[in-house]
Design an enzyme around this catalytic site. Structure first.
Site, short mmCIF file in Angstrom:
data_model
loop_
_atom_site.label_atom_id
_atom_site.label_comp_id
_atom_site.label_asym_id
_atom_site.label_seq_id
_atom_site.Cartn_x
_atom_site.Cartn_y
_atom_site.Cartn_z
N LYS A 1 1.77 1.85 -5.12
CA LYS A 1 2.00 1.17 -6.23
C LYS A 1 1.18 1.35 -8.00
O LYS A 1 1.59 1.81 -8.54
CB LYS A 1 2.35 -0.06 -6.60
CG LYS A 1 3.58 -0.82 -5.16
CD LYS A 1 3.41 -1.83 -5.07
CE LYS A 1 2.59 -2.67 -4.16
NZ LYS A 1 2.00 -2.39 -2.71
N GLY B 1 -4.29 -4.02 -3.87
CA GLY B 1 -5.50 -3.08 -4.15
C GLY B 1 -4.92 -1.94 -4.49
O GLY B 1 -3.98 -1.50 -3.58
N HIS B 2 -4.35 -1.73 -5.50
CA HIS B 2 -3.83 -0.25 -6.30
C HIS B 2 -5.18 0.39 -6.96
O HIS B 2 -6.03 -0.16 -7.23
CB HIS B 2 -3.69 -0.95 -7.50
CG HIS B 2 -2.02 -2.25 -7.13
ND1 HIS B 2 -1.87 -2.32 -8.15
CD2 HIS B 2 -2.10 -2.26 -5.79
CE1 HIS B 2 -1.13 -3.24 -7.31
NE2 HIS B 2 -1.58 -3.62 -6.39
N GLN C 1 2.08 -6.27 -3.44
CA GLN C 1 2.45 -6.71 -2.23
C GLN C 1 4.16 -5.78 -2.22
O GLN C 1 3.65 -4.83 -1.98
CB GLN C 1 2.47 -8.13 -1.78
CG GLN C 1 1.12 -8.51 -1.58
CD GLN C 1 0.26 -9.63 -2.71
OE1 GLN C 1 1.42 -10.24 -3.64
NE2 GLN C 1 -1.13 -9.13 -2.73
N ASP D 1 0.88 -1.29 -0.21
CA ASP D 1 0.39 0.28 0.13
C ASP D 1 1.27 1.23 -0.18
O ASP D 1 0.49 2.21 1.06
CB ASP D 1 -0.83 -0.22 0.87
CG ASP D 1 -1.61 -0.78 1.44
OD1 ASP D 1 -2.52 -2.13 0.27
OD2 ASP D 1 -1.95 -1.32 2.73
P1 GDP Z 1 -0.45 -0.01 -3.27
O1 GDP Z 1 -1.27 -0.94 -3.02
O2 GDP Z 1 0.91 0.49 -3.23
O3 GDP Z 1 -0.94 0.37 -5.21
O4 GDP Z 1 -1.51 1.96 -2.44
P2 GDP Z 1 -2.54 2.09 -1.65
O5 GDP Z 1 -4.10 1.76 -3.26
O6 GDP Z 1 -2.99 -0.05 -1.47
O7 GDP Z 1 -2.75 2.47 -0.83
C1 GDP Z 1 -2.17 3.78 -1.97
C2 GDP Z 1 -3.12 4.87 -0.92
O8 GDP Z 1 -1.85 6.43 -0.70
C3 GDP Z 1 -3.60 4.99 -2.05
O9 GDP Z 1 -5.54 5.92 -1.43
C4 GDP Z 1 -3.79 6.19 -3.41
O10 GDP Z 1 -4.63 6.82 -3.67
C5 GDP Z 1 -2.53 7.54 -2.28
N1 GDP Z 1 -2.08 8.22 -2.54
C6 GDP Z 1 -0.74 7.27 -3.53
N2 GDP Z 1 -0.05 8.04 -3.26
C7 GDP Z 1 -0.15 9.84 -2.90
C8 GDP Z 1 0.77 10.74 -1.59
O11 GDP Z 1 1.20 11.10 -2.32
N3 GDP Z 1 -0.55 11.74 -1.24
C9 GDP Z 1 -1.66 11.29 -0.50
N4 GDP Z 1 -1.77 12.08 -0.07
N5 GDP Z 1 -2.37 9.89 -0.99
C10 GDP Z 1 -1.19 8.73 -1.91
P1 IMO Z 2 -0.59 -4.44 -2.04
O1 IMO Z 2 -0.62 -4.61 -3.53
C1 IMO Z 2 -0.91 -4.85 2.24
C2 IMO Z 2 -1.31 -8.81 3.27
C3 IMO Z 2 -2.15 -9.03 4.13
C4 IMO Z 2 -1.71 -10.52 4.92
C5 IMO Z 2 -0.37 -11.28 4.36
C6 IMO Z 2 -0.99 -12.53 3.51
O2 IMO Z 2 -1.88 -3.52 -1.92
O3 IMO Z 2 0.41 -3.48 -1.70
P2 IMO Z 2 -2.68 -13.13 1.81
O4 IMO Z 2 -3.86 -12.82 2.01
O5 IMO Z 2 -1.30 -12.08 0.21
O6 IMO Z 2 -2.12 -14.43 1.76
O7 IMO Z 2 -1.66 -11.97 3.16
O8 IMO Z 2 0.15 -10.07 3.62
N1 IMO Z 2 -1.28 -8.60 2.46
C7 IMO Z 2 -1.30 -7.54 1.57
N2 IMO Z 2 -0.73 -5.91 2.85
N3 IMO Z 2 -0.90 -4.95 0.47
C8 IMO Z 2 -1.58 -5.50 0.15
O9 IMO Z 2 -1.89 -5.31 -1.27
C9 IMO Z 2 -1.40 -6.94 0.80
N4 IMO Z 2 -1.59 -8.15 0.09
C10 IMO Z 2 -1.16 -9.14 1.06
O10 IMO Z 2 -3.25 -8.10 4.54
O11 IMO Z 2 -1.49 -9.96 6.37
MG MG Z 3 -2.92 -2.14 -2.04
#
Ligand code: GDP
Ligand code: IMO
Ligand code: MG
Length: 428
Positions: free
Chosen positions: A16, A40-41, A224, A13
């Protein structure tokens, strides 16, 4: 142009999705190489539309890009069809998607086992996303997996299901007191998915290597992150695949030398979802501050993310393990209005200070962060686009992260939008 990897450096998170979307315009192919719909991206497009993408590559949102689900990914076909339908309903063209014939399928018994094993683990549970990821990878390595290509051969699919469920049903019924799964019903269900997915199935290894030979741009979108890597993360509190750049080679069949740029996505602080050690975790008002200002709730499970200060031990580790060439620091905007901003520069374990990741998990569990305190900044940085426009203390904070992690910080995110960035060095 060689391949570019976008990898998470912390516990996921980091942003990416946003970075992949930003680079998408210059790409011909965007490839998911590991994980599944546990990811979850989030992508926020310039018109303000917000997408939460789980299984397909984020590049599917960029017109002209070929999105590829490579062989290292585990695919829940029902979920994939639903995600494609949802995107299509929103006007996204999904017809270019390529799905590797080698990718392993998440089956009903994998989802059932993921949930029931977690329940049995009780307080020792991993906190998985419950999507069947771990059991699917376990069966892949145990040579009991069912692959996308098996959908093309009803005879093989049925025979494999009968053999595999003979064993899995014993476990489900006798160990976990669950209902047995009927192989014929699953075969029928999955052959229905086969009809829908057939047009997308491809030899993605050949496709991607030919693309690279032809000078095309290929982006490898990690899911991840480094600390969730089954080999390099905080085992056993990890996912069951290799999100690190090495995993991108294995998951796609692209040779290591072809990946010359590895962009490490790193939050300006740290978060984690699920169980496991987290040395800089905060249980005080500062943890609440990061949670609220950062909107730190999981995209996949809606769970509250655990929050903590920036951990440079972890950053340095990720730079090494992934061969990071450029760091993309996200969410710097979240840190405005703090009087002082701590950075963890080492771990104290049993009275001794370590600057590098400890060798054993026991030590990681016992690690106490050693902090260096930096003066904060009050200004809102979300309108900044040049490094010089950032407050002096924010510039100093970034310079210190760069120094401690050992890779240049090329871009700094100051908001969730595609263009809300301070660019110091162009990434491509
Ligand atoms: P990912 O799984 O690595 O793609 O990241 P997620 O989407 O799960 O979580 C990142 C969160 O941060 C999302 O809600 C993005 O919209 C938000 N985000 C990404 N870059 C920035 C930033 O530079 N500033 C802020 N405030 N939010 C950001
Ligand atoms: P993105 O791509 C954050 C965590 C789960 C758990 C562990 C194992 O959005 O960064 P799993 O279901 O993969 O066997 O769970 O990994 N986990 C993540 N945490 N971001 C993710 O993906 C994750 N995908 C799995 O919460 O701790
Ligand atoms: Mg994510």
């Amino acid at each position: 142009m060689p391949a570019i990897a976008v990898v998470g450096t912390q516990w996921g998170d980091e942003g990416k999705g946003k970075v992949t979307d930003l680079l998408g315009a210059d790409m011909d192919y965007v490839v998911r190489y590991q994980g599944g719909n546990n990811a979850g991206h989030t992508v926020v497009t310039p018109d303000g539309t917000k997408y939460a993408i789980h299984l397909v590559p984020v590049g599917i949102l960029t017109p002209g890009v070929v999105p590829v689900i490579a062989g290292g990914v585990v695919v829940d076909p029902k979920f994939l069809i639903a995600e494609l339908d949802e995107l299509s309903a929103g006007g996204v063209d999904v017809s270019n998607l390529k799905l590797s014939a080698d990718a392993h399928l998440i089956m009903p018994h994998h989802r059932a086992l993921d949930r029931v094993v977690e329940r049995y683990l009780g307080s020792s549970r991993i906190g998985t996303t419950g999507r069947g990821i771990g059991p699917t990878y376990a069966d892949k390595v145990a040579r009991m997996g069912i692959r996308v290509q098996d959908l093309l051969d009803p005879g093989i699919l049925t025979a494999k299901l009968e053999a595999i469920l003979r064993e899995k049903n014993q476990i489900l019924v006798k160990v976990y007191n669950r209902k047995a799964i009927d192989p014929a019903a699953v075969a029928e269900e999955y052959l229905g998915y086969a009809e829908r997915l057939k047009p997308y199935i491809a030899d993605t290894r050949l496709l991607l290597n030919k693309a690279l030979e032809a000078g095309k741009n290929v982006l490898l979108e990690g899911a991840q992150a480094t600390m969730l890597d089954v080999d390099h993360g905080t085992y056993p509190f990890v996912t069951s695949s290799n999100p690190t750049t090495g995993g991108a080679c294995v998951g796609t069949g692209i040779a290591p030398g072809k990946i010359t740029t590895a962009i490490g996505i790193i939050k300006a602080y740290t978060t984690r979802v699920g169980s496991g050690p987290f040395p800089t975790e905060l249980h005080d008002e500062y943890g609440e501050f990061l949670l609220k200002r950062g909107g730190e709730y999981g995209v996949t499970t809606g769970r509250r993310r655990r929050c903590g200060w920036f951990d440079a031990v972890l950053g340095r580790y990720a730079v090494r393990v992934n061969g990071i060439t450029d760091l993309f620091v996200t969410k710097l905007d979240v840190l405005s209005e703090l009087k002082r901003v701590p950075i963890c520069v080492g771990y104290e374990i049993d009275g001794e200070v370590f600057e590098d990741m400890p060798m054993t998990q026991t030590d990681v569990h016992h690690a106490k962060p050693v902090y260096e305190y930096h003066d904060g900044w009050w200004e809102d940085v979300s309108e900044c686009r040049k490094f010089e426009e950032l407050p002096a203390n924010a510039q100093a904070y970034i310079a210190r992260l760069e120094e401690l992690c050992g890779a240049r910080v090329s871009v700094i995110g100051v908001g969730p939008g595609r263009d809300e960035n301070v660019i110091r060095h162009p990434l491509i």
